[in-house]
Motif scaffolding. Structure first.
Motif, PDB file in Angstrom:
ATOM      1  N   UNK A  42       0.853  -1.189   0.000  1.00 53.84           N
ATOM      2  CA  UNK A  42       0.000   0.000   0.000  1.00 53.84           C
ATOM      3  C   UNK A  42       0.886   1.235   0.000  1.00 53.84           C
ATOM      4  N   UNK A  43       0.304   2.324  -0.411  1.00 53.57           N
ATOM      5  CA  UNK A  43       1.017   3.597  -0.470  1.00 53.57           C
ATOM      6  C   UNK A  43       0.062   4.689  -0.025  1.00 53.57           C
ATOM      7  N   UNK A  44       0.473   5.492   0.949  1.00 50.00           N
ATOM      8  CA  UNK A  44      -0.326   6.624   1.394  1.00 50.00           C
ATOM      9  C   UNK A  44      -0.113   7.761   0.410  1.00 50.00           C
ATOM     10  N   UNK A  45      -1.181   8.259  -0.175  1.00 48.30           N
ATOM     11  CA  UNK A  45      -1.085   9.328  -1.160  1.00 48.30           C
ATOM     12  C   UNK A  45      -1.304  10.707  -0.560  1.00 48.30           C
ATOM     13  N   UNK A  46      -2.020  10.752   0.567  1.00 49.95           N
ATOM     14  CA  UNK A  46      -2.321  12.038   1.188  1.00 49.95           C
ATOM     15  C   UNK A  46      -2.589  11.808   2.656  1.00 49.95           C
ATOM     16  N   UNK A  49       0.867   9.017   7.117  1.00 52.23           N
ATOM     17  CA  UNK A  49       1.204   7.721   6.551  1.00 52.23           C
ATOM     18  C   UNK A  49       0.449   6.603   7.267  1.00 52.23           C
ATOM     19  N   UNK A  50      -0.163   5.715   6.496  1.00 54.89           N
ATOM     20  CA  UNK A  50      -0.841   4.549   7.059  1.00 54.89           C
ATOM     21  C   UNK A  50       0.214   3.492   7.356  1.00 54.89           C
ATOM     22  N   UNK A  51       0.273   3.080   8.598  1.00 56.12           N
ATOM     23  CA  UNK A  51       1.262   2.085   8.999  1.00 56.12           C
ATOM     24  C   UNK A  51       0.614   0.787   9.463  1.00 56.12           C
ATOM     25  N   UNK A  52      -0.704   0.778   9.561  1.00 56.16           N
ATOM     26  CA  UNK A  52      -1.387  -0.426  10.014  1.00 56.16           C
ATOM     27  C   UNK A  52      -1.695  -1.343   8.842  1.00 56.16           C
TER      28      UNK A  52
END
Length: 98
Positions: A42-46, A49-52
Motif C-alpha cells: 500500500x502507499x499513502x497518497x495524502x 502515513x498509514x502504517x497499520x
C-alpha cells in the motif's frame, strides 16, 4: 445493498496472529464475505502515513456483516487475535447509484 468491513490492524505478535489469519476466513466465508484486500502493498497518497495492516471485506449486506462479527465462528478468531493484535473494525453500507 453490499456492505464493507474495513479493518486497520496493528500486529504485535506475528506468530499468534497467524492463528487468527487461519480462523477468520472460515467465518468470513460462512457469512458470504469476500476479501477484497488482505494486507499487502500500500502507499499513502495524502495525509498521515498509514502504517497499520488494512483489510477490506465485502458482505452481501450490513446485517450479514454484523452477524459475521458477532458470530461464534468469528469469536473464536477474535479470541485468537487477543494479545496478538489490536484493531479498528468499521462496517460501511455500499454505494448504489440511483
Amino acid at each position: 445493498m453490499p456492505a464493507y468491513m474495513v479493518a486497520r490492524i496493528t500486529v504485535s505478535d506475528p506468530d499468534q496472529y497467524e492463528v487468527y489469519k487461519s480462523l477468520a476466513p472460515i467465518a468470513i466465508q460462512k457469512y458470504g464475505g469476500e476479501y477484497l484486500t488482505r494486507g499487502g502493498a500500500m502507499e499513502t497518497l495524502e495525509g498521515p502515513e498509514e502504517t497499520q495492516r488494512v483489510v477490506l471485506v465485502k458482505f452481501p449486506d450490513f446485517e450479514t456483516a454484523r452477524a459475521f462479527y458477532d458470530s461464534p465462528e468469528y469469536k473464536k478468531a477474535r479470541d485468537a487475535r487477543s494479545g496478538a493484535a489490536e484493531g479498528q473494525f468499521v462496517i460501511l453500507d455500499g454505494y448504489v447509484p440511483e
